[in-house]
Design a protein around this motif. Structure first.
Motif, PDB file in Angstrom:
ATOM      1  N   GLN A   9      86.886   2.897  49.969  1.00  0.00           N
ATOM      2  CA  GLN A   9      88.328   2.934  49.778  1.00  0.00           C
ATOM      3  C   GLN A   9      88.976   1.651  50.285  1.00  0.00           C
ATOM      4  O   GLN A   9      89.933   1.134  49.696  1.00  0.00           O
ATOM      5  N   SER A  10      88.461   1.108  51.379  1.00  0.00           N
ATOM      6  CA  SER A  10      88.963  -0.166  51.887  1.00  0.00           C
ATOM      7  C   SER A  10      88.710  -1.290  50.887  1.00  0.00           C
ATOM      8  O   SER A  10      89.547  -2.171  50.664  1.00  0.00           O
ATOM      9  N   LEU A  11      87.539  -1.250  50.233  1.00  0.00           N
ATOM     10  CA  LEU A  11      87.212  -2.252  49.221  1.00  0.00           C
ATOM     11  C   LEU A  11      88.162  -2.158  48.040  1.00  0.00           C
ATOM     12  O   LEU A  11      88.666  -3.169  47.534  1.00  0.00           O
ATOM     13  N   VAL A  12      88.444  -0.939  47.610  1.00  0.00           N
ATOM     14  CA  VAL A  12      89.336  -0.746  46.472  1.00  0.00           C
ATOM     15  C   VAL A  12      90.743  -1.221  46.787  1.00  0.00           C
ATOM     16  O   VAL A  12      91.433  -1.839  45.969  1.00  0.00           O
ATOM     17  N   ASN A  13      91.210  -0.980  48.018  1.00  0.00           N
ATOM     18  CA  ASN A  13      92.593  -1.281  48.372  1.00  0.00           C
ATOM     19  C   ASN A  13      92.836  -2.768  48.602  1.00  0.00           C
ATOM     20  O   ASN A  13      93.922  -3.276  48.314  1.00  0.00           O
ATOM     21  N   ASN A  14      91.832  -3.488  49.094  1.00  0.00           N
ATOM     22  CA  ASN A  14      92.086  -4.834  49.598  1.00  0.00           C
ATOM     23  C   ASN A  14      91.381  -5.945  48.847  1.00  0.00           C
ATOM     24  O   ASN A  14      91.783  -7.101  48.968  1.00  0.00           O
ATOM     25  N   SER A  15      90.330  -5.677  48.084  1.00  0.00           N
ATOM     26  CA  SER A  15      89.518  -6.744  47.527  1.00  0.00           C
ATOM     27  C   SER A  15      90.131  -7.324  46.266  1.00  0.00           C
ATOM     28  O   SER A  15      90.896  -6.665  45.566  1.00  0.00           O
ATOM     29  N   LEU A  16      89.789  -8.585  46.006  1.00  0.00           N
ATOM     30  CA  LEU A  16      90.165  -9.262  44.779  1.00  0.00           C
ATOM     31  C   LEU A  16      88.925  -9.485  43.939  1.00  0.00           C
ATOM     32  O   LEU A  16      87.839  -9.754  44.466  1.00  0.00           O
ATOM     33  N   GLN A  17      89.093  -9.401  42.626  1.00  0.00           N
ATOM     34  CA  GLN A  17      87.983  -9.597  41.699  1.00  0.00           C
ATOM     35  C   GLN A  17      88.327 -10.739  40.750  1.00  0.00           C
ATOM     36  O   GLN A  17      89.453 -10.837  40.260  1.00  0.00           O
ATOM     37  N   THR A  18      87.364 -11.625  40.533  1.00  0.00           N
ATOM     38  CA  THR A  18      87.529 -12.740  39.608  1.00  0.00           C
ATOM     39  C   THR A  18      86.614 -12.521  38.411  1.00  0.00           C
ATOM     40  O   THR A  18      85.402 -12.338  38.571  1.00  0.00           O
ATOM     41  N   ILE A  19      87.197 -12.542  37.228  1.00  0.00           N
ATOM     42  CA  ILE A  19      86.422 -12.338  36.010  1.00  0.00           C
ATOM     43  C   ILE A  19      86.577 -13.559  35.111  1.00  0.00           C
ATOM     44  O   ILE A  19      87.605 -14.242  35.124  1.00  0.00           O
ATOM     45  N   THR A  20      85.533 -13.847  34.352  1.00  0.00           N
ATOM     46  CA  THR A  20      85.534 -14.967  33.412  1.00  0.00           C
ATOM     47  C   THR A  20      85.748 -14.424  32.013  1.00  0.00           C
ATOM     48  O   THR A  20      84.986 -13.568  31.545  1.00  0.00           O
ATOM     49  N   ILE A  21      86.779 -14.926  31.342  1.00  0.00           N
ATOM     50  CA  ILE A  21      87.108 -14.434  30.007  1.00  0.00           C
ATOM     51  C   ILE A  21      86.385 -15.246  28.941  1.00  0.00           C
ATOM     52  O   ILE A  21      85.527 -14.766  28.225  1.00  0.00           O
ATOM     53  N   ILE A  22      86.721 -16.512  28.821  1.00  0.00           N
ATOM     54  CA  ILE A  22      86.083 -17.394  27.850  1.00  0.00           C
ATOM     55  C   ILE A  22      85.767 -18.716  28.532  1.00  0.00           C
ATOM     56  O   ILE A  22      86.686 -19.424  28.972  1.00  0.00           O
ATOM     57  N   GLY A  23      84.508 -19.031  28.638  1.00  0.00           N
ATOM     58  CA  GLY A  23      84.105 -20.318  29.203  1.00  0.00           C
ATOM     59  C   GLY A  23      84.592 -20.495  30.629  1.00  0.00           C
ATOM     60  O   GLY A  23      84.163 -19.799  31.548  1.00  0.00           O
ATOM     61  N   SER A  24      85.525 -21.410  30.811  1.00  0.00           N
ATOM     62  CA  SER A  24      86.000 -21.752  32.158  1.00  0.00           C
ATOM     63  C   SER A  24      87.299 -21.041  32.516  1.00  0.00           C
ATOM     64  O   SER A  24      87.931 -21.401  33.513  1.00  0.00           O
ATOM     65  N   ILE A  25      87.738 -20.074  31.708  1.00  0.00           N
ATOM     66  CA  ILE A  25      88.974 -19.343  32.001  1.00  0.00           C
ATOM     67  C   ILE A  25      88.654 -18.207  32.962  1.00  0.00           C
ATOM     68  O   ILE A  25      87.884 -17.297  32.642  1.00  0.00           O
ATOM     69  N   HIS A  26      89.225 -18.272  34.152  1.00  0.00           N
ATOM     70  CA  HIS A  26      88.984 -17.265  35.184  1.00  0.00           C
ATOM     71  C   HIS A  26      90.292 -16.546  35.513  1.00  0.00           C
ATOM     72  O   HIS A  26      91.352 -17.177  35.595  1.00  0.00           O
ATOM     73  N   VAL A  27      90.204 -15.268  35.695  1.00  0.00           N
ATOM     74  CA  VAL A  27      91.364 -14.446  36.038  1.00  0.00           C
ATOM     75  C   VAL A  27      91.047 -13.680  37.319  1.00  0.00           C
ATOM     76  O   VAL A  27      89.994 -13.038  37.415  1.00  0.00           O
ATOM     77  N   THR A  28      91.948 -13.771  38.299  1.00  0.00           N
ATOM     78  CA  THR A  28      91.768 -13.066  39.565  1.00  0.00           C
ATOM     79  C   THR A  28      92.791 -11.937  39.648  1.00  0.00           C
ATOM     80  O   THR A  28      93.982 -12.145  39.414  1.00  0.00           O
ATOM     81  N   MET A  29      92.319 -10.758  39.954  1.00  0.00           N
ATOM     82  CA  MET A  29      93.193  -9.599  40.086  1.00  0.00           C
ATOM     83  C   MET A  29      92.624  -8.658  41.138  1.00  0.00           C
ATOM     84  O   MET A  29      91.461  -8.797  41.549  1.00  0.00           O
ATOM     85  N   GLN A  30      93.446  -7.731  41.555  1.00  0.00           N
ATOM     86  CA  GLN A  30      92.971  -6.738  42.506  1.00  0.00           C
ATOM     87  C   GLN A  30      91.979  -5.800  41.826  1.00  0.00           C
ATOM     88  O   GLN A  30      92.019  -5.590  40.616  1.00  0.00           O
ATOM     89  N   SER A  31      91.097  -5.248  42.641  1.00  0.00           N
ATOM     90  CA  SER A  31      90.006  -4.444  42.084  1.00  0.00           C
ATOM     91  C   SER A  31      90.526  -3.231  41.331  1.00  0.00           C
ATOM     92  O   SER A  31      89.977  -2.853  40.290  1.00  0.00           O
TER      93      SER A  31
END
Length: 435
Positions: free
Chosen positions: A182-204
């Motif tokens: 639950q602590s991981l869900v509430n506080n962590s950030l996730q970075t995902i790669t969409i196309i090539g070098s495009i990265h998006v960071t959002m909360q989990s």
């Protein structure tokens, strides 16, 4: 209260349909809790789905063999390809995205998001011209407003978390990993790669919401595609079995790419084994069979309409067993989705009643006209007008268009010729002079 038949079903069939769909949602609520525990313990998503569908395909296959022995048509290449795509969209993609979304959120959040499934089902059905949208009618307006409310609710669930509204203090099961997860869900950030070098960071939890939306869309496509599939292959239990079977063939290929670790494919705790067995027998076996049967009996929208019941049960179980926290965003978004859902259902039910009444009138009118002509010919045979008289000709023309009280066929059969003649003469002598 009197139940109204759906799609030509008898009253007992309607009761069985609703009871089965209620049971399916109660059973799936237990699956949400157990699968959440298995994911917290470290179970692999692909391996979890693989074992689950192995059990489900065996269970559904045996059930379909005995229950649908005389109604299964021969498999053709086109039907096999359709089942392969059903397994990929409705089982593989749906389950993997759902488990990934559940991993980053919570059972309450995932269950609330799953309420958007009927809305996506309706939108896809309209685009495929399986549902009519009468925008100038009240039922069409209710569908549009309900769809808009549900979409707004899903957006609120995806972007707004809000403060904690209710925290559970009940402790029945002691699972140490729950607190850290639950602590991981509430506080962590996730970075995902969409196309090539495009990265998006959002909360989990936002990433989990995206996965859950994709899961809902995939399941809506699965429900829609079952309609033409069941027309070609009218065996719902066998259809569910074959869909799970093709998913079993697809999942190991994805496992080699995304989960090559052997530890992910070997259950290490009793909770994982219980979750897998429950998921295979109940969630994939029983629930999938009921849903396919429900689509066959009542249509895809009525199957998706029972989802809010599962949200209520999941919320209660999460409070009791997982000590989940209810946030304001989940409350607002969930309420909007449920309101939109039932506006959509009301609009569809009203449209169904209007169409049923029109069909009944179309069937009844020809029968009435034939009966009227029959009784008129028996009671009063056509009169031969005097060609030299304009009055008799005009009276004959008006007489032929006269609507007389009709007698039933049983009553006519009991009348003698004298009675028919007497009845005829009495009716005609009592006619106004200006007819």
């Amino acid at each position: 209260m009197k139940l109204k038949p759906l799609c030509g079903c008898q009253l007992s069939d309607v009761f069985k349909l609703h009871a089965a769909l209620v049971m399916a949602q109660l059973a799936f609520a237990g699956f949400e809790i157990l699968s959440r525990v298995a994911l917290i313990k470290g179970a692999g998503r692909i391996a979890f789905s693989f074992y689950r569908n192995v059990i489900a395909s065996l269970l559904l296959g045996v059930s379909g063999f005995f229950l649908e022995r005389g109604q299964r048509p021969r498999l053709t290449f086109r039907i096999v390809c359709l089942f392969f795509f059903l397994g990929f969209i409705g089982v593989t993609v749906n389950q993997l995205c759902y488990l990934e979304g559940l991993r980053y959120t919570s059972p309450i959040f995932a269950s609330a998001m799953r309420n958007t499934t009927p809305v996506f089902t309706f939108i896809i059905a309209v685009l495929c011209r399986m549902e009519k949208l009468r925008i100038r009618k009240l039922d069409g307006q209710a569908k549009v407003v309900g769809t808009a409310l549900a979409i707004c609710g899903s957006v609120v669930l995806s972007i707004y978390r809000g403060p904690a509204v209710l925290k559970s203090k009940i402790t029945i099961l002691h699972i140490p990993e729950v607190k850290s997860q639950q602590s991981l869900v509430n506080n962590s950030l996730q970075t995902i790669t969409i196309i090539g070098s495009i990265h998006v960071t959002m909360q989990s939890w936002q990433l989990g919401a995206i996965f859950l939306v994709v899961s809902c869309i995939a399941f809506a496509l699965f429900l829609i595609m079952q309609v033409p599939a069941l027309q070609k292959y009218p065996a719902p239990v066998s259809l569910a079995a074959l869909s799970c079977f093709f998913s079993v063939l697809q999942l190991p290929i994805l496992g080699v790419i995304y989960e090559p670790e052997r530890s992910k494919w070997a259950p290490t705790s009793a909770s994982e084994i219980i979750s897998i067995v429950y998921a295979g027998i109940i969630a994939s076996g029983l629930v999938s069979g009921i849903q396919s049967w429900g689509v066959y009996k009542g249509g895809p929208v009525i199957v998706a309409a029972y989802q809010p019941l599962e949200t209520v049960v999941t919320t209660i179980l999460s409070f009791v067993f997982l000590k989940e926290t209810l946030h304001l965003g989940s409350v607002i978004g969930g309420v909007l989705v449920i309101l939109g859902l039932y506006l959509l259902i009301w609009g569809q039910e009203r449209e169904r009643q209007i169409m049923a009444s029109k069909v009944a009138d179309d069937v009844e009118l020809p029968v009435r006209s034939r009966t009227l002509r029959l009784s008129f010919d028996i009671i009063a045979p056509p009169m031969r007008p005097d060609p030299n008289s304009d009055v008799s000709s005009r009276g004959s023309r008006r007489m032929s268009s006269l609507q007389l009280p009709r007698l039933s066929s049983e009553r006519l059969s009991r009348l003698s010729n004298d009675q028919i003649s007497r009845y005829s003469s009495e009716r005609f002598t009592s006619l106004p002079e200006n007819c």
